[in-house]
Scaffold this motif. Structure first.
Motif, PDB file in Angstrom:
ATOM      1  N   LEU A 289      -2.413   5.762   6.208  1.00 24.18           N
ATOM      2  CA  LEU A 289      -2.521   6.001   4.695  1.00 24.18           C
ATOM      3  C   LEU A 289      -3.526   7.206   4.327  1.00 24.18           C
ATOM      4  O   LEU A 289      -3.367   7.843   3.221  1.00 24.18           O
ATOM      5  CB  LEU A 289      -3.217   4.692   4.289  1.00 24.18           C
ATOM      6  CG  LEU A 289      -2.528   3.361   4.310  1.00 24.18           C
ATOM      7  CD1 LEU A 289      -3.403   2.200   3.935  1.00 24.18           C
ATOM      8  CD2 LEU A 289      -1.086   3.425   3.228  1.00 24.18           C
ATOM      9  N   GLY A 290      -3.821   7.816   5.297  1.00 21.76           N
ATOM     10  CA  GLY A 290      -4.768   8.951   5.470  1.00 21.76           C
ATOM     11  C   GLY A 290      -5.891   8.615   4.331  1.00 21.76           C
ATOM     12  O   GLY A 290      -6.480   9.313   3.640  1.00 21.76           O
ATOM     13  N   VAL A 291      -6.503   7.398   4.461  1.00 22.25           N
ATOM     14  CA  VAL A 291      -7.670   6.750   3.711  1.00 22.25           C
ATOM     15  C   VAL A 291      -9.093   7.702   4.089  1.00 22.25           C
ATOM     16  O   VAL A 291      -9.218   8.365   5.137  1.00 22.25           O
ATOM     17  CB  VAL A 291      -8.014   5.390   4.033  1.00 22.25           C
ATOM     18  CG1 VAL A 291      -7.018   4.565   3.474  1.00 22.25           C
ATOM     19  CG2 VAL A 291      -8.243   5.106   5.288  1.00 22.25           C
ATOM     20  N   ILE A 292      -9.864   7.815   3.184  1.00 23.55           N
ATOM     21  CA  ILE A 292     -11.118   8.632   3.127  1.00 23.55           C
ATOM     22  C   ILE A 292     -12.126   7.783   3.513  1.00 23.55           C
ATOM     23  O   ILE A 292     -12.588   6.808   3.154  1.00 23.55           O
ATOM     24  CB  ILE A 292     -11.565   9.160   1.791  1.00 23.55           C
ATOM     25  CG1 ILE A 292     -10.209   9.905   1.188  1.00 23.55           C
ATOM     26  CG2 ILE A 292     -12.837  10.101   1.908  1.00 23.55           C
ATOM     27  CD1 ILE A 292     -10.511  10.406  -0.368  1.00 23.55           C
TER      28      ILE A 292
ATOM     29  N   LYS B  68      -5.841   1.836  -4.085  1.00 24.65           N
ATOM     30  CA  LYS B  68      -5.134   0.758  -4.707  1.00 24.65           C
ATOM     31  C   LYS B  68      -4.346  -0.031  -3.638  1.00 24.65           C
ATOM     32  O   LYS B  68      -4.007   0.280  -2.746  1.00 24.65           O
ATOM     33  CB  LYS B  68      -3.956   1.351  -5.574  1.00 24.65           C
ATOM     34  CG  LYS B  68      -3.125   0.431  -6.306  1.00 24.65           C
ATOM     35  CD  LYS B  68      -2.027   1.179  -7.120  1.00 24.65           C
ATOM     36  CE  LYS B  68      -0.985   0.203  -7.736  1.00 24.65           C
ATOM     37  NZ  LYS B  68       0.050   0.818  -8.417  1.00 24.65           N
ATOM     38  N   PHE B  69      -4.253  -1.405  -3.923  1.00 24.15           N
ATOM     39  CA  PHE B  69      -3.390  -2.240  -3.129  1.00 24.15           C
ATOM     40  C   PHE B  69      -2.804  -3.070  -4.034  1.00 24.15           C
ATOM     41  O   PHE B  69      -3.383  -3.414  -5.093  1.00 24.15           O
ATOM     42  CB  PHE B  69      -4.071  -2.937  -1.794  1.00 24.15           C
ATOM     43  CG  PHE B  69      -4.753  -3.983  -2.078  1.00 24.15           C
ATOM     44  CD1 PHE B  69      -4.508  -5.209  -2.208  1.00 24.15           C
ATOM     45  CD2 PHE B  69      -6.100  -3.428  -2.424  1.00 24.15           C
ATOM     46  CE1 PHE B  69      -5.521  -6.382  -2.445  1.00 24.15           C
ATOM     47  CE2 PHE B  69      -7.130  -4.634  -2.618  1.00 24.15           C
ATOM     48  CZ  PHE B  69      -6.807  -6.185  -2.324  1.00 24.15           C
TER      49      PHE B  69
ATOM     50  N   LEU C 113       0.954  -1.285  -0.073  1.00 22.62           N
ATOM     51  CA  LEU C 113      -0.107  -0.109   0.172  1.00 22.62           C
ATOM     52  C   LEU C 113       0.834   1.302  -0.075  1.00 22.62           C
ATOM     53  O   LEU C 113       1.668   1.350   0.934  1.00 22.62           O
ATOM     54  CB  LEU C 113      -0.828   0.031   1.339  1.00 22.62           C
ATOM     55  CG  LEU C 113      -2.003  -0.994   1.168  1.00 22.62           C
ATOM     56  CD1 LEU C 113      -2.369  -1.245   2.611  1.00 22.62           C
ATOM     57  CD2 LEU C 113      -3.335  -0.307   0.494  1.00 22.62           C
ATOM     58  N   GLU C 114       0.665   2.114  -1.142  1.00 20.32           N
ATOM     59  CA  GLU C 114       1.597   3.239  -1.186  1.00 20.32           C
ATOM     60  C   GLU C 114       3.098   3.011  -0.852  1.00 20.32           C
ATOM     61  O   GLU C 114       3.811   3.825  -0.433  1.00 20.32           O
ATOM     62  CB  GLU C 114       0.899   4.360  -0.182  1.00 20.32           C
ATOM     63  CG  GLU C 114      -0.218   4.928  -0.499  1.00 20.32           C
ATOM     64  CD  GLU C 114      -0.838   6.045   0.353  1.00 20.32           C
ATOM     65  OE1 GLU C 114       0.107   6.426   1.382  1.00 20.32           O
ATOM     66  OE2 GLU C 114      -1.886   6.456   0.144  1.00 20.32           O
ATOM     67  N   GLY C 115       3.602   2.045  -1.661  1.00 25.17           N
ATOM     68  CA  GLY C 115       4.761   1.803  -1.713  1.00 25.17           C
ATOM     69  C   GLY C 115       5.531   0.927  -0.725  1.00 25.17           C
ATOM     70  O   GLY C 115       6.663   0.401  -0.558  1.00 25.17           O
TER      71      GLY C 115
END
Length: 257
Positions: A82-85, A109-110, A57-59
């Motif tokens: 991750l700062g997910v919404i 994305k994952f 997730l995000e690198g």
């Protein structure tokens, strides 16, 4: 989880955790895999009956349990990182039928190795002291919904999971194959098994469950008059730990089939 005598289990698509989402669908938009044609082998750890896979997730790579009996779940710490919404809040029941509200978030994305999943959603679980997440040192769960258009092969001998959209790329034992149905918004996989006298029982193929076959109380009451089914003991207490803690004390049975 239903285990076979072979080292390979093929599916299409905790007693510790078996979640049911109550109410609305997890997302109005369908998740998808970006690649048009794909075949991916993903290594996994096998820890105390749990299949743990590396999820990117995000690198960054994180540890997730592959749990076909649950939706996607992120720990609170990971969701904040991750700062997910925040998308919504829905009611969820765990394996002990304990219900709580959980936040629903978007996961744009994952990735599992180089296989990219888009437009996913996940529930957010608040980690407490001595929680399942801490016990297994994981950051979340991968459920069955994002995998329901793929062929999944779990090879315990090689400690590999194969995900592909071409069934001819996996080896299937034709003598032991069986039909599988996907139910609900989670696309939970169910199969029929045949017991001693030919009785049928539809069961959830739950890779997050410990053991080979757990029987509901309803099935127990149905089977208790059958010759092949022999209750050999009972006790009172909580059978296991769910996502929201231990369940209420009740009577549990040990049986011989």
């Amino acid at each position: 989880m239903i285990r076979t005598a072979k080292s390979v289990l093929v599916i299409l698509g905790f007693l510790l955790l078996s979640l049911n989402v109550v109410g609305q669908s997890l997302s109005s938009k369908k998740p998808y895999i970006k690649q048009k044609s794909y075949y991916q082998e993903i290594p996994f750890e096998y820890v105390r009956g749990k299949i743990i896979v590396p999820v990117t997730l995000e690198g960054e790579v994180y540890r997730f349990i592959l749990d076909t009996g649950a939706p996607n779940i992120l720990s609170t710490h990971l969701a904040k990182r991750l700062g997910v919404i925040l998308s919504d809040s829905i009611k969820v029941s765990d394996a002990n039928e304990t219900k709580q509200q959980m936040a629903l978030v978007k996961v744009p994305k994952f990735s599992l190795s180089s296989l990219d999943f888009y437009n996913s959603t996940a529930l957010v679980h608040t980690i407490e002291i001595d929680d399942i997440f801490n016990c297994f040192q994981i950051d979340g769960l991968i459920g069955s919904k994002d995998l329901n258009h793929s062929v999944i092969q779990i090879d315990h001998k090689r400690r590999k999971i194969i995900i592909t959209n071409a069934i001819n790329k996996v080896t299937v034992n034709k003598k032991s194959k069986t039909k599988l149905q996907l139910f609900g918004s989670q696309k939970s996989p169910y199969v029929w098994i045949t017991l001693g006298d030919g009785s049928k029982n539809q069961v959830l193929l739950d890779t997050g469950m410990e053991g080979s076959y757990d029987i509901s109380l309803k099935a127990h009451n149905t089977f208790s008059e059958k010759d092949f089914y022999k209750p050999i003991g009972k006790g009172n207490g909580a059978a296991g730990i769910g996502l929201f803690g231990t369940g209420k004390n009740t009577t549990h049975y040990r049986t011989l089939i």
